[in-house]
Scaffold this active site. Sequence first.
Site, PDB file in Angstrom:
ATOM      1  N   GLU A 208       0.825  -1.209   0.000  1.00  0.00           N
ATOM      2  CA  GLU A 208       0.000   0.000   0.000  1.00  0.00           C
ATOM      3  C   GLU A 208       0.860   1.261   0.000  1.00  0.00           C
ATOM      4  OE1 GLU A 208      -3.459   2.253   2.659  1.00  0.00           O
ATOM      5  OE2 GLU A 208      -2.609   0.359   3.352  1.00  0.00           O
TER       6      GLU A 208
ATOM      7  N   HIS B 259      -5.120   8.060   0.251  1.00  0.00           N
ATOM      8  CA  HIS B 259      -3.726   8.397  -0.053  1.00  0.00           C
ATOM      9  C   HIS B 259      -3.581   8.860  -1.498  1.00  0.00           C
ATOM     10  CE1 HIS B 259      -2.499   6.927   3.814  1.00  0.00           C
ATOM     11  NE2 HIS B 259      -3.044   5.745   3.580  1.00  0.00           N
TER      12      HIS B 259
ATOM     13  N   ASP C 139      -5.335   2.792  -2.101  1.00  0.00           N
ATOM     14  CA  ASP C 139      -6.174   3.421  -1.078  1.00  0.00           C
ATOM     15  C   ASP C 139      -6.600   4.788  -1.602  1.00  0.00           C
ATOM     16  OD1 ASP C 139      -6.755   5.217   1.233  1.00  0.00           O
ATOM     17  OD2 ASP C 139      -6.315   3.426   2.422  1.00  0.00           O
TER      18      ASP C 139
ATOM     19  N   GLU D 155     -12.060   1.436   4.659  1.00  0.00           N
ATOM     20  CA  GLU D 155     -11.109   1.707   5.744  1.00  0.00           C
ATOM     21  C   GLU D 155     -11.178   3.202   5.989  1.00  0.00           C
ATOM     22  OE1 GLU D 155      -6.458   1.042   6.940  1.00  0.00           O
ATOM     23  OE2 GLU D 155      -6.941   1.894   4.986  1.00  0.00           O
TER      24      GLU D 155
ATOM     25  N   ARG E 198     -10.755  11.278   4.855  1.00  0.00           N
ATOM     26  CA  ARG E 198     -10.591  10.016   5.575  1.00  0.00           C
ATOM     27  C   ARG E 198     -11.894   9.517   6.201  1.00  0.00           C
ATOM     28  NH1 ARG E 198      -8.076   5.604   4.338  1.00  0.00           N
ATOM     29  NH2 ARG E 198      -6.090   5.278   5.350  1.00  0.00           N
TER      30      ARG E 198
END
Length: 266
Positions: A149, A185, A182, A243, A214
């Site tokens: 990741e 990011h 992700d 997540e 987030r």
Amino acid sequence: MLKIACQEQLLPGGSLQEKWDFAQEAGYDAVELRSQGEFRFRDRLPELLRARADGVVMPTVCVEMLHFFAAFDDDLRRDALEQMKSQLSVAAEIGALGVQTPASYGMFSRRLPPFEPPRSEEEDREILLSGLTELGEHARAEGVTLYLEPLNRYEDHMVNRLDQAAELIAAVGLDSVRIGIDSYHMNIEESDPAAAILAAAPYIGHTQVSDSNRFQPGAGHLDWSAWLGALHTIGFDGYLAAECRLTGDPVEAVRSVPAFLRRSGA
């Protein structure tokens, strides 16, 4: 049809079976596990095997440790490698597809003082390739995949973008090592997230999703239509695992994710 998972800590319920009941009712297709260090994931194996026998779908695992396989300290690096091997083996035993990990987290950032890390870029690369090869060979032997990741520049100084991860994976040359992307990011690091997905297509194996802030998908400003459209274009058929942090009522927030993603990806 999108396959959507939710990390276990976000789901209400006292057991994986109870969490799975909620997840299914909310429209999720799977639960993503969190694998803590100190071999605690291995210690959970009886619980995980019971959950699997009860029909809980657990295809992927996200690592949650204090240090990772590219740590500066040799002892910490070796410990992280052994922890990761154990987690890959547990994933194989419960029939999961693979485990997602960064190279490091919170260890150093070139964007904050003292700005210059204690290893050179050449030394970083040597450590990354060595660790990915060792873990990739273990993953191959176990029949699972290691998902690398990329993190944003404030959380890691080595692997921030998909092209950096793809270059490392190409150099390692193992099909058992893929990129775990992700959206959070990528929102920070990629000038064009959709284009980055298209360029790294051969190496993408897993996805984790949260919005630009987030929080849960739908609570920020990420262009989900473009992001999901790029995954559709490359024929990605894996899971999108939530997540994220939750804003608003936590139960309703986590419940909202599957419907939002499916509307955005339509």
